[in-house]
Design a protein around this motif. Structure first.
Motif, PDB file in Angstrom:
ATOM      1  N   GLU A  94      22.469  23.000  23.387  1.00 48.20           N
ATOM      2  CA  GLU A  94      21.990  24.197  23.255  1.00 48.20           C
ATOM      3  C   GLU A  94      21.388  24.678  24.847  1.00 48.20           C
ATOM      4  OE1 GLU A  94      19.425  25.630  20.203  1.00 48.20           O
ATOM      5  OE2 GLU A  94      21.122  24.864  18.039  1.00 48.20           O
ATOM      6  N   ASP A  95      21.118  24.042  24.907  1.00 46.60           N
ATOM      7  CA  ASP A  95      20.401  24.251  26.523  1.00 46.60           C
ATOM      8  C   ASP A  95      20.501  23.522  27.626  1.00 46.60           C
ATOM      9  OD1 ASP A  95      18.575  24.665  28.685  1.00 46.60           O
ATOM     10  OD2 ASP A  95      16.759  24.366  27.316  1.00 46.60           O
ATOM     11  N   GLU A  96      21.721  23.667  28.085  1.00 46.76           N
ATOM     12  CA  GLU A  96      22.663  23.443  28.993  1.00 46.76           C
ATOM     13  C   GLU A  96      21.462  22.236  30.328  1.00 46.76           C
ATOM     14  OE1 GLU A  96      25.535  21.057  30.493  1.00 46.76           O
ATOM     15  OE2 GLU A  96      25.856  22.240  29.218  1.00 46.76           O
ATOM     16  N   GLU A  97      20.556  23.304  30.685  1.00 50.00           N
ATOM     17  CA  GLU A  97      19.938  22.454  31.978  1.00 50.00           C
ATOM     18  C   GLU A  97      19.059  21.928  31.404  1.00 50.00           C
ATOM     19  OE1 GLU A  97      20.719  23.883  34.950  1.00 50.00           O
ATOM     20  OE2 GLU A  97      22.184  24.620  33.713  1.00 50.00           O
ATOM     21  N   SER A  98      18.346  21.623  29.956  1.00 49.43           N
ATOM     22  CA  SER A  98      17.444  20.872  30.033  1.00 49.43           C
ATOM     23  C   SER A  98      17.927  19.464  29.896  1.00 49.43           C
ATOM     24  CB  SER A  98      16.405  21.467  28.772  1.00 49.43           C
ATOM     25  OG  SER A  98      16.673  21.483  28.131  1.00 49.43           O
ATOM     26  N   HIS A  99      18.936  19.208  29.171  1.00 51.91           N
ATOM     27  CA  HIS A  99      19.447  18.113  29.024  1.00 51.91           C
ATOM     28  C   HIS A  99      19.231  17.459  28.951  1.00 51.91           C
ATOM     29  CE1 HIS A  99      21.319  15.597  25.632  1.00 51.91           C
ATOM     30  NE2 HIS A  99      22.331  15.118  26.088  1.00 51.91           N
ATOM     31  N   ARG A 100      18.687  15.769  28.991  1.00 55.83           N
ATOM     32  CA  ARG A 100      19.006  14.641  29.119  1.00 55.83           C
ATOM     33  C   ARG A 100      20.018  13.739  28.400  1.00 55.83           C
ATOM     34  NH1 ARG A 100      13.604  12.374  29.750  1.00 55.83           N
ATOM     35  NH2 ARG A 100      14.316  11.062  31.133  1.00 55.83           N
ATOM     36  N   PRO A 101      20.628  12.839  28.969  1.00 60.55           N
ATOM     37  CA  PRO A 101      21.607  12.463  28.137  1.00 60.55           C
ATOM     38  C   PRO A 101      19.846  11.116  27.905  1.00 60.55           C
ATOM     39  CG  PRO A 101      22.406  12.839  30.037  1.00 60.55           C
ATOM     40  CD  PRO A 101      21.249  12.808  30.305  1.00 60.55           C
ATOM     41  N   ARG A 102      20.972  10.411  26.211  1.00 64.72           N
ATOM     42  CA  ARG A 102      19.866   9.538  25.509  1.00 64.72           C
ATOM     43  C   ARG A 102      20.882   8.344  25.667  1.00 64.72           C
ATOM     44  NH1 ARG A 102      19.902  12.510  19.718  1.00 64.72           N
ATOM     45  NH2 ARG A 102      21.760  12.504  20.423  1.00 64.72           N
ATOM     46  N   VAL A 131      28.789   3.168  28.209  1.00 63.95           N
ATOM     47  CA  VAL A 131      29.719   3.499  27.350  1.00 63.95           C
ATOM     48  C   VAL A 131      29.178   5.684  27.485  1.00 63.95           C
ATOM     49  CG1 VAL A 131      31.424   3.716  25.882  1.00 63.95           C
ATOM     50  CG2 VAL A 131      30.925   1.862  26.660  1.00 63.95           C
ATOM     51  N   ALA A 132      29.558   6.735  28.330  1.00 62.86           N
ATOM     52  CA  ALA A 132      29.263   7.757  28.490  1.00 62.86           C
ATOM     53  C   ALA A 132      30.225   8.441  26.780  1.00 62.86           C
ATOM     54  CB  ALA A 132      29.544   8.009  29.449  1.00 62.86           C
ATOM     55  N   LEU A 133      29.518   9.939  26.305  1.00 58.84           N
ATOM     56  CA  LEU A 133      29.862  10.067  25.649  1.00 58.84           C
ATOM     57  C   LEU A 133      29.656  11.867  26.139  1.00 58.84           C
ATOM     58  CD1 LEU A 133      28.437   9.479  21.692  1.00 58.84           C
ATOM     59  CD2 LEU A 133      30.706   8.430  23.019  1.00 58.84           C
ATOM     60  N   MET A 134      31.163  12.306  26.671  1.00 57.81           N
ATOM     61  CA  MET A 134      30.725  13.705  27.981  1.00 57.81           C
ATOM     62  C   MET A 134      31.649  15.347  27.067  1.00 57.81           C
ATOM     63  SD  MET A 134      32.516  11.142  30.880  1.00 57.81           S
ATOM     64  CE  MET A 134      33.162  10.564  30.068  1.00 57.81           C
ATOM     65  N   ARG A 135      30.434  16.002  27.345  1.00 51.51           N
ATOM     66  CA  ARG A 135      30.567  17.146  26.470  1.00 51.51           C
ATOM     67  C   ARG A 135      31.824  18.088  28.419  1.00 51.51           C
ATOM     68  NH1 ARG A 135      25.664  17.001  28.400  1.00 51.51           N
ATOM     69  NH2 ARG A 135      24.784  18.374  29.351  1.00 51.51           N
ATOM     70  N   ILE A 136      32.565  19.013  27.457  1.00 53.87           N
ATOM     71  CA  ILE A 136      32.973  19.970  28.721  1.00 53.87           C
ATOM     72  C   ILE A 136      32.824  21.504  28.173  1.00 53.87           C
ATOM     73  CG2 ILE A 136      34.792  18.642  29.702  1.00 53.87           C
ATOM     74  CD1 ILE A 136      36.683  19.515  28.018  1.00 53.87           C
ATOM     75  N   GLY A 154      30.754   7.422   7.693  1.00 49.91           N
ATOM     76  CA  GLY A 154      29.611   6.760   8.124  1.00 49.91           C
ATOM     77  C   GLY A 154      28.726   8.398   8.611  1.00 49.91           C
ATOM     78  N   ARG A 155      27.846   7.686  10.086  1.00 54.12           N
ATOM     79  CA  ARG A 155      27.131   9.137  10.665  1.00 54.12           C
ATOM     80  C   ARG A 155      26.513   8.174  11.952  1.00 54.12           C
ATOM     81  NH1 ARG A 155      22.068  13.220   9.300  1.00 54.12           N
ATOM     82  NH2 ARG A 155      22.767  14.569  11.052  1.00 54.12           N
ATOM     83  N   HIS A 156      26.867   9.307  13.050  1.00 56.40           N
ATOM     84  CA  HIS A 156      26.711   8.449  14.527  1.00 56.40           C
ATOM     85  C   HIS A 156      25.194   9.221  15.099  1.00 56.40           C
ATOM     86  CE1 HIS A 156      30.859   7.686  15.738  1.00 56.40           C
ATOM     87  NE2 HIS A 156      31.180   8.295  15.366  1.00 56.40           N
ATOM     88  N   PRO A 157      24.760   8.158  15.477  1.00 53.73           N
ATOM     89  CA  PRO A 157      23.613   8.839  15.705  1.00 53.73           C
ATOM     90  C   PRO A 157      23.420   9.651  16.686  1.00 53.73           C
ATOM     91  CG  PRO A 157      23.057   6.285  15.781  1.00 53.73           C
ATOM     92  CD  PRO A 157      24.033   7.040  15.488  1.00 53.73           C
ATOM     93  N   THR A 158      24.173   9.159  17.838  1.00 53.27           N
ATOM     94  CA  THR A 158      24.259   9.905  18.944  1.00 53.27           C
ATOM     95  C   THR A 158      24.597  11.404  18.262  1.00 53.27           C
ATOM     96  OG1 THR A 158      27.059   9.348  18.373  1.00 53.27           O
ATOM     97  CG2 THR A 158      25.383   8.173  20.547  1.00 53.27           C
ATOM     98  N   SER A 159      25.781  11.780  17.763  1.00 52.59           N
ATOM     99  CA  SER A 159      26.092  13.309  17.747  1.00 52.59           C
ATOM    100  C   SER A 159      25.688  14.380  16.538  1.00 52.59           C
ATOM    101  CB  SER A 159      28.162  13.607  18.049  1.00 52.59           C
ATOM    102  OG  SER A 159      27.873  12.770  16.711  1.00 52.59           O
ATOM    103  N   GLY A 160      25.279  13.232  16.025  1.00 46.41           N
ATOM    104  CA  GLY A 160      24.963  13.663  13.829  1.00 46.41           C
ATOM    105  C   GLY A 160      26.454  13.762  13.678  1.00 46.41           C
ATOM    106  N   ALA A 161      27.336  13.343  14.340  1.00 41.09           N
ATOM    107  CA  ALA A 161      28.048  13.803  13.244  1.00 41.09           C
ATOM    108  C   ALA A 161      28.729  13.218  11.965  1.00 41.09           C
ATOM    109  CB  ALA A 161      30.178  13.634  13.661  1.00 41.09           C
ATOM    110  N   ARG A 162      29.178  12.910  10.544  1.00 40.19           N
ATOM    111  CA  ARG A 162      29.434  12.413   9.770  1.00 40.19           C
ATOM    112  C   ARG A 162      31.008  12.053   9.651  1.00 40.19           C
ATOM    113  NH1 ARG A 162      25.432  15.336   9.348  1.00 40.19           N
ATOM    114  NH2 ARG A 162      26.683  17.495   8.361  1.00 40.19           N
TER     115      ARG A 162
END
Ligand SMILES: [Fe+2]
Length: 284
Positions: A254-262, A170-175, A224-232
């Motif tokens: 912050e770094d669009e080029e180097s980000h790798r999905p965890r 299941v993907a969490l995706m940004r635009i 709760g707190r999501h480990p993915t986004s860090g959001a409470r």
């Protein structure tokens, strides 16, 4: 490539507009932008509206995304039609209902109602909450998916979404820079999994936990707190069974080029690092 800029609004059909408005204002904390005979537009930020309840079938659920200009809309329509999607071009009256200059509507591969809009109206008036939930704005949606890997390809290859993290398949995706604007949730059929509003502080999340509990609003997940986004976060069930979320502190990429999905496993600790357990089930 369809360039999505931001999530714009959600439209929900309902058989009871008065109850929908009561929930949205007294529990959720939105502001009535305007109220017509067949629809109520609600505000959560500087925009003229980010949620519309209209007289209709509660199974009709639409999410809109902003693209930046009319030629983009024409190109998007051509791209979607070439892929076999039926595309509806919004009439002037339908554009007025949505407070946009232009839009097209189509179904994503799971059958979710999606609209692409140009020029969603801003309001000159400050958002003034009907209750102090600390809302800063409409921020993201969860969409049910009958095939998350297929739908990830649609959102990332036909549109410009990028995968920030995955939980199982299941993907969490940004635009944009925000960690996610679209989250997929596996299900047997389409629909909106949840509607997120950002709030100002951790205090707002916890204040709402007690406020909503006192009001008898079913709490589904959190605090709760999501480990993915860090959001409470806090998830709760609203009018017609729709799930709403408050969250704060979502990461930005912050770094669009180097980000790798965890990659996270599909297990409870991947959705709450504090140990909260979800009781969310599809209500439709
Ligand atoms: Fe969320």
């Amino acid at each position: 490539m369809i360039e999505l800029k931001d999530v714009s609004y959600v439209r929900l059909g309902t058989q009871d507009l008065d109850q929908a408005e009561a929930f949205a204002t007294r529990a959720l904390g939105l502001q009535v932008g305007d109220r017509g005979k067949n629809a109520t537009h609600l505000r959560s930020d500087e925009r003229a509206h980010t949620l519309c309840y209209y007289q209709g079938n509660p199974q009709e659920q639409v999410v809109a995304f902003e693209v930046d200009k009319s030629p983009s809309l024409d190109a998007a329509a051509a791209t979607l039609e070439a892929l076999g999607h039926h595309v509806h071009v919004g009439t002037p009256a339908e554009c007025d209902e949505r407070k946009v200059r232009a839009f097209i509507g189509f179904k994503d591969p799971s059958g979710n109602g999606i609209e692409l809009v140009v020029g969603p109206a801003r309001s000159g008036k400050r958002y003034f909450a009907s209750r102090d939930a600390g809302i800063r704005g409409f921020s993201h949606v969860g969409l049910y998916s009958t095939d998350p890997m297929r739908d990830e390809k649609f959102w990332t290859e036909v549109c410009n979404a990028r995968v920030s993290d995955r939980i199982g398949d299941v993907a969490l995706m940004r635009i944009n820079a925000i960690h996610h604007t679209i989250a997929l949730a596996p299900a047997a059929g389409p629909g909106i999994h949840h509607v997120n509003h950002q709030v100002q502080s951790n205090d707002d999340v916890l204040r709402s936990f007690y406020h909503l509990s006192d009001q008898g609003v079913p709490i589904l997940f959190g605090p709760g707190r999501h480990p993915t986004s860090g959001a409470r976060f806090l998830y709760f069930r609203g009018h017609d069974g729709m799930v709403f979320e408050y969250s704060v502190g979502v990461d930005e990429i912050e770094d669009e080029e180097s980000h790798r999905p965890r990659q996270f496993n599909y297990e409870p600790s991947s959705v709450c690092m504090w140990g909260a357990r979800s009781v969310m089930v599809k209500s439709q």
